[in-house]
Design an enzyme around this catalytic site. Structure first.
Site, short mmCIF file in Angstrom:
data_model
loop_
_atom_site.label_atom_id
_atom_site.label_comp_id
_atom_site.label_asym_id
_atom_site.label_seq_id
_atom_site.Cartn_x
_atom_site.Cartn_y
_atom_site.Cartn_z
N GLU A 266 27.12 -22.57 -10.42
CA GLU A 266 25.85 -21.86 -10.20
C GLU A 266 24.73 -22.60 -10.93
O GLU A 266 25.00 -23.41 -11.83
CB GLU A 266 25.96 -20.41 -10.69
CG GLU A 266 26.45 -20.27 -12.11
CD GLU A 266 26.93 -18.85 -12.43
OE1 GLU A 266 26.15 -18.12 -13.03
OE2 GLU A 266 28.06 -18.49 -12.08
N ALA B 229 0.83 -1.20 0.00
CA ALA B 229 0.00 0.00 0.00
C ALA B 229 0.87 1.25 0.00
O ALA B 229 0.59 2.21 -0.73
CB ALA B 229 -0.92 0.00 1.21
N TYR C 19 24.19 -13.10 -14.62
CA TYR C 19 25.31 -13.97 -14.26
C TYR C 19 26.59 -13.71 -15.05
O TYR C 19 27.53 -14.48 -14.99
CB TYR C 19 24.93 -15.43 -14.43
CG TYR C 19 24.30 -15.76 -15.77
CD1 TYR C 19 25.03 -15.67 -16.94
CD2 TYR C 19 22.98 -16.16 -15.85
CE1 TYR C 19 24.47 -15.96 -18.15
CE2 TYR C 19 22.40 -16.46 -17.07
CZ TYR C 19 23.15 -16.36 -18.22
OH TYR C 19 22.59 -16.64 -19.42
N CYS D 141 2.35 -32.80 -52.60
CA CYS D 141 1.71 -33.05 -51.30
C CYS D 141 1.62 -31.73 -50.53
O CYS D 141 2.64 -31.07 -50.28
CB CYS D 141 2.55 -34.06 -50.51
SG CYS D 141 1.95 -34.28 -48.83
N CYS E 41 0.19 -41.69 -47.53
CA CYS E 41 0.52 -40.40 -46.91
C CYS E 41 -0.73 -39.87 -46.19
O CYS E 41 -1.81 -39.85 -46.78
CB CYS E 41 0.96 -39.41 -47.98
SG CYS E 41 1.10 -37.74 -47.34
N ASP F 272 16.63 -22.05 -16.54
CA ASP F 272 15.98 -22.46 -17.78
C ASP F 272 15.12 -21.32 -18.31
O ASP F 272 13.90 -21.30 -18.13
CB ASP F 272 15.13 -23.72 -17.52
CG ASP F 272 14.78 -24.41 -18.82
OD1 ASP F 272 15.34 -24.01 -19.86
OD2 ASP F 272 13.97 -25.35 -18.77
N CYS G 182 -1.95 -36.62 -48.47
CA CYS G 182 -2.37 -36.65 -49.88
C CYS G 182 -2.69 -38.07 -50.35
O CYS G 182 -3.03 -38.27 -51.52
CB CYS G 182 -1.30 -36.03 -50.76
SG CYS G 182 0.21 -37.02 -50.80
N LYS H 48 21.89 -23.51 -13.53
CA LYS H 48 21.64 -23.15 -14.93
C LYS H 48 20.16 -22.84 -15.06
O LYS H 48 19.32 -23.74 -14.95
CB LYS H 48 22.04 -24.30 -15.86
CG LYS H 48 21.89 -23.94 -17.32
CD LYS H 48 22.54 -25.02 -18.18
CE LYS H 48 22.45 -24.70 -19.65
NZ LYS H 48 21.16 -24.28 -20.13
N LYS I 116 23.92 -30.98 -17.48
CA LYS I 116 22.46 -31.03 -17.63
C LYS I 116 21.89 -32.14 -16.75
O LYS I 116 22.41 -33.26 -16.76
CB LYS I 116 22.10 -31.33 -19.09
CG LYS I 116 22.45 -30.24 -20.07
CD LYS I 116 21.58 -29.05 -19.85
CE LYS I 116 21.09 -28.29 -21.02
NZ LYS I 116 20.63 -28.71 -22.21
N CYS J 171 6.72 -39.85 -48.49
CA CYS J 171 5.69 -39.50 -49.46
C CYS J 171 6.45 -38.85 -50.60
O CYS J 171 7.15 -37.86 -50.40
CB CYS J 171 4.71 -38.50 -48.84
SG CYS J 171 3.66 -37.73 -50.10
S1 IVH Z 1 27.06 -18.46 -18.71
C1 IVH Z 1 29.91 -17.75 -22.14
N1 IVH Z 1 25.57 -19.00 -16.64
O1 IVH Z 1 22.54 -21.43 -20.71
C2 IVH Z 1 28.96 -18.33 -21.19
N2 IVH Z 1 24.65 -19.32 -18.79
O2 IVH Z 1 23.36 -23.51 -22.60
C3 IVH Z 1 27.69 -17.62 -21.14
N3 IVH Z 1 22.32 -20.06 -18.79
O3 IVH Z 1 23.19 -19.34 -23.44
C4 IVH Z 1 26.66 -18.30 -20.40
N4 IVH Z 1 22.06 -20.11 -16.61
O4 IVH Z 1 21.36 -18.60 -21.77
C5 IVH Z 1 25.64 -18.97 -17.97
N5 IVH Z 1 24.32 -19.37 -14.72
C6 IVH Z 1 24.41 -19.34 -16.05
C7 IVH Z 1 23.33 -19.70 -16.86
C8 IVH Z 1 23.49 -19.69 -18.24
C9 IVH Z 1 21.47 -20.30 -17.78
C10 IVH Z 1 21.98 -20.24 -20.21
C11 IVH Z 1 22.49 -19.15 -21.14
C12 IVH Z 1 23.35 -19.85 -22.16
C13 IVH Z 1 22.82 -21.26 -22.05
C14 IVH Z 1 23.88 -22.23 -22.54
#
Ligand code: IVH
Length: 668
Positions: free
Chosen positions: A114, A35, A224, A427, A404, A118, A407, A116, A310, A422
Site C-alpha cells: 500500500e 446546498a 491502515y 557563546c 564564531c 506522508d 561571539c 506510504k 522509500k 567555538c
Molecule cells: S503501518 C506496525 N502503513 O509510516 C506498522 N504505516 O515509517 C505500523 N505510514 O509510523 C505502520 N503510511 O506513521 C503503515 N500504509 C501505511 C503507512 C504507514 C504511512 C507511516 C506510519 C508509520 C511510519 C513508519
C-alpha cells in the site's frame, strides 16, 4: 416541536448527514449537492439550539471546533505505536523477504502493499462504538490526546457499528496537496510564515490548540491498521472490516504474491505518485497473514513482518547565493547554503546544509554558481556538488570562517577532526541551543518551551544557563509582559519545569549535552552509576569497563564533569531540587500513580503484566495482596476474594476506564 419529536427529527437528520458525509469524504462520491447538505445541517443546528440537552458528542455539529485548549494531555498507548524499518532499493526488499522466509520456513504467505502516506500517525480509540480518543504517536509509548482536533476530520466516523467496549485502529492524518496550497495562500495573504510541506502543515494543524482553526484547515486521514487480529485472519480482511465500519481505507492497497511483484507495484506507484492528491513517500509492504506475525516477531521499534520502501531522494539544481556558518549547542560550526528557492520533494527549499568547511573546499563549491541539491523525506536538504559551467572559474573560491559567527571567538579544530568549534562557553548561541536540547522531549521533557521563547528569555537575561530555568518564576511579571505569554501559558511552563525535576537521570544526562553521550549511552551509564555524584566521580577506567562505552565516550564524560562550569551546573541543579532519579527503568511519573500501591485482579482486556508494566512505568507499585496499605485495586471481570477484601477494607476499586482517567487527569 416538543422534545420527543425534536429527538426523533435529530436522529433522522444525523443519519442523513452521516451518510452524505461518508459518501463525500470517504467514498469521494457525493449523492447530494452542498446546498442540500448545508440545509440539513442548518436544521440540525436550529433544533440543537432549541434543545441544547439533545446535543450529543457524535453530532455532526461537534465537528466544527471552537474550543481553545491550553495544552494537550498525554496519552499512554495501550499497545506501542511501532514504526517501520526502511528499504531504499530492491536489494533491501529481497533481503527483507529472505529474512521473513528464514523465520517461517516454507509456509505459504502473501504480501499486502500500500502507499506510504506522508503524514502523521494517529491512533483512534472507540468505546462502545463512540470515538473517545484520538492520539498522536509521540515517542511510540506516550503521545498526545488530540481528540478535539481529530473530531474535525470529517472522514473519521464519530460513531461506528462495532459496539465493543474497546476498539482501536490506526492510520495517517494528512493534508491534501490542494488544501496545503490553500492554507499557504491564506498565510501569505496574512503575512504569516508559510508551511514547508503538507506534512508539516498537517502536524501543525493536528497540534493546533484552537480547534476552530484545525477544523478550517480540513485535515483528512487514511486508516491502515486494524488492531483486531482475533476476528480477522489477514491484513486484507482487517482493512475490509475497517471499510465496512466506514473508515477511509486507501484504494491502492492490494494483496500480491512474491517479492518480485512488489517491484511492479513500485513502478506503477512511482508513475501514479504525481497524480495523487496527497503526498506519499514510499510503499509499505506487510505480510498479509496475521497468524505469522508473532512468529516473525519484532525489533525494539519495528515489526519484522513489514518494511517501508522509500522513494529515492530527488535531486534538483539551483543557484548558491551565499554561504553562512552557524554554531550549534556543542560549539560545532555548520556551513549552510542560501539558495534561490527551488521545489523539491514537495517542499520549497531556500537553504541547505553544506556540512563543514572541508566539504566545501574539497568539492570546490563557489557562491554564485549552480549546485545540485538533494532532499529525502524528513532529512535536511543538502548540497551535494557544484555544477561547473563556463563561468565557474570567474567565481570566488570559498574560504573557511576564522571566527564564531555569534561571539567572534577564534574557531578551533582538534587534530584529525573535520569540524571547527567555538570553544567559548559563554557563546550566546551555544547557551540557547543547549537549553533547547535540555528541554527536549527525550531529555528533561519540558513542554511549551520553544527555541523562540528561550531566545527571548536569554535576551532579557532571565536565563544564561540550563539551571536558570528553575528560577524563571521570579521573573514572572516581566515574562508576562513579553508578547504571547499569558498567565496560563506561563503557569504551564513553570509546572512543566517543576515536573522535569523528577525526570529520570538518564534523560537529564542526555539533556546536559555531553559530547558523544546520546540517549542510549546515557541509559547504559545510568544502569552502572546509580547517582549523579557516582557518575561525576567516575574514572575513565570505570567507564570503559562498561560494555558499549568506549574510550572516547569515557574521556568525554570525565572531562565534562571535571570542568568547573559543569560542576557548578550540577550543583545548581541539585540545589533547585532536580532529583536525578535513577531507578533503573525510564519512567514517566504520573502524580496519581507515584508511590501508590496497586493490586490487580480479575479478567482484564489485556494480560496482567501489561497493567503491571504500565502502573510501574507511571511511578506506582504493584503488590500481590490487598491490605490497608493498598491504594487501588484494579478489578476486571470475575474478580474474587481480592475484590471482596478490598470492599471490606474500603480500598478504592477501579476498572480499566477509571485507570485511564487517572492517567489523563494528571495535568488538572
Ligand atoms: S503501518 C506496525 N502503513 O509510516 C506498522 N504505516 O515509517 C505500523 N505510514 O509510523 C505502520 N503510511 O506513521 C503503515 N500504509 C501505511 C503507512 C504507514 C504511512 C507511516 C506510519 C508509520 C511510519 C513508519
Amino acid at each position: 416541536m416538543d422534545k420527543k419529536n425534536a429527538a426523533l427529527e435529530l436522529a433522522n437528520i444525523k443519519a442523513k448527514l452521516d451518510q452524505w458525509a461518508h459518501e463525500y469524504y470517504v467514498m469521494d462520491n457525493p449523492t447530494v449537492d452542498d446546498a442540500e447538505y448545508d440545509r440539513e445541517m442548518q436544521k440540525l443546528l436550529e433544533i440543537e439550539n432549541a434543545f441544547p440537552e439533545l446535543v450529543t458528542t457524535d453530532s455532526p455539529s461537534q465537528r466544527v471546533g471552537g474550543t481553545v485548549l491550553d495544552s494537550f494531555e498525554k496519552y499512554v498507548h495501550q499497545e506501542k505505536m511501532l514504526s517501520l524499518a526502511n528499504a531504499f532499493n530492491f536489494e533491501d526488499l529481497v533481503q527483507f523477504d529472505k529474512q521473513v522466509k528464514k523465520i517461517i520456513g516454507d509456509k505459504n504467505f502473501n504480501y499486502f502493499v500500500e502507499p506510504k502516506i506522508d503524514g502523521l500517525s494517529i491512533s483512534l480509540i472507540y468505546k462502545f462504538g463512540n470515538l473517545e480518543i484520538g492520539a498522536t504517536r509521540g515517542n511510540g509509548s506516550i503521545g498526545e490526546n488530540v481528540t478535539e482536533n481529530v473530531k474535525t476530520i470529517k472522514s473519521i466516523p464519530l460513531v461506528i457499528e462495532n459496539k465493543n467496549p474497546y476498539f482501536e485502529t490506526r492510520g495517517e492524518v494528512y493534508l491534501s496537496k490542494k488544501q496545503f496550497l490553500k492554507i499557504n495562500e491564506m498565510k501569505l495573504l496574512n503575512h504569516e510564515e508559510i508551511f514547508a510541506n503538507p506534512r508539516n502543515a498537517a502536524a501543525g494543524t493536528l497540534r493546533q490548540l484552537n480547534t476552530k482553526i484545525a477544523a478550517e484547515r480540513k485535515l483528512d486521514a487514511w486508516i491502515y491498521y486494524n488492531m483486531d487480529r482475533v476476528n480477522n485472519a489477514t491484513h486484507e480482511d482487517s482493512l475490509i472490516e475497517l471499510q465496512k465500519l466506514k473508515f477511509k481505507v486507501n484504494p491502492l492497497g492490494k494483496k500480491i504474491n512474491g517479492i518480485e511483484a512488489v517491484y511492479d507495484y513500485i513502478q506503477s506507484l512511482t508513475i501514479q505518485r504525481e497524480t495523487l492528491d496527497y503526498e506519499i513517500d514510499g510503499i509499505v509492504i506487510k505480510v498479509n497473514e496475521f497468524e505469522l506475525y508473532d512468529e516473525i516477531g519484532y525489533n525494539a521499534k519495528t515489526p519484522k513482518w513489514a518494511i517501508a520502501y522509500k522513494f529515492p531522494a530527488e535531486v534538483v539544481s539551483t543557484t548558491l547565493r551565499s554561504i553562512f556558518p552557524t554554531v550549534g549547542r556543542t560549539g560545532r560550526i555548520t556551513y549552510n547554503a542560501e539558495l534561490d528557492a527551488v521545489q523539491i520533494a514537495g517542499t520549497t527549499v531556500r537553504a541547505a546544509t553544506l556540512h563543514n568547511a572541508d566539504f566545501i573546499i574539497q568539492k570546490d563549491i563557489r557562491v554564485g554558481g549552480k549546485v545540485k541539491i538533494k532532499k529525502a523525506g524528513d532529512i535536511i536538504p543538502e548540497v551535494i556538488a557544484p555544477i561547473v559551467d563556463g563561468n565557474y572559474e570567474t567565481l570566488k573560491k570559498f574560504h573557511e570562517a576564522k571566527k564564531c559567527p555569534e561571539c567572534e571567538t577564534l574557531l578551533e579544530r582538534s587534530a584529525g577532526e573535520v569540524d571547527q568549534y567555538c570553544i567559548n562557553t559563554n557563546c550566546p548561541r551555544k547557551i540557547v541551543r543547549s537549553i533547547e536540547h535540555f528541554v527536549s522531549r527525550d531529555a528533561a521533557n519540558v513542554d511549551g518551551v520553544s527555541i523562540k521563547l528561550i531566545e527571548k528569555f536569554f535576551e532579557n537575561n532571565f536565563v544564561s544557563s540550563i539551571s536558570d530555568l528553575y528560577h524563571l518564576e521570579k521573573y514572572k511579571e516581566r515574562i508576562l509582559e513579553l508578547d504571547k505569554i499569558g498567565e496560563k501559558l506561563f503557569s504551564n511552563i513553570i509546572e512543566a519545569i517543576k515536573n522535569s525535576k523528577q525526570e529520570h537521570m538518564a534523560k537529564l544526562i542526555f539533556g546536559l549535552g555531553i559530547r558523544h553521550v546520546g540517549k542510549k549511552t546515557a541509559q547504559i551509564i545510568c544502569e552502572h552509576f546509580t547517582t549523579i555524584d557516582d557518575l561525576a566521580n567516575a574514572t575513565v577506567e570505570e567507564l570503559i569497563a562498561i560494555e558499549d562505552v568506549g574510550d572516547v565516550v569515557a574521556v568525554s564524560i570525565v572531562d565534562w564533569f571535571e570542568n568547573p562550569n559543569n560542576k557548578k551546573l550540577i550543583s545548581d541543579l541539585k540545589n533547585h531540587g532536580v532529583q536525578f532519579k535513577n531507578d533503573s527503568k525510564i519512567k514517566n511519573i504520573n502524580k496519581n500513580f507515584e508511590n501508590k500501591n496497586f493490586v490487580i485482579t480479575g479478567v482484564l482486556s489485556k494480560p496482567r503484566n501489561y497493567f503491571k508494566d504500565l502502573i510501574e512505568h507511571l511511578g506506582g507499585k504493584t503488590i500481590e495482596s490487598v491490605s490497608s496499605k493498598t491504594d487501588f485495586v484494579l478489578a476486571g471481570e470475575s474478580a474474587g476474594s481480592k475484590l471482596a477484601k478490598a470492599e471490606k477494607l474500603k480500598v478504592k476499586i477501579i476498572n480499566e476506564e477509571e485507570l485511564n482517567k487517572l492517567m489523563e487527569e494528571e495535568n488538572d
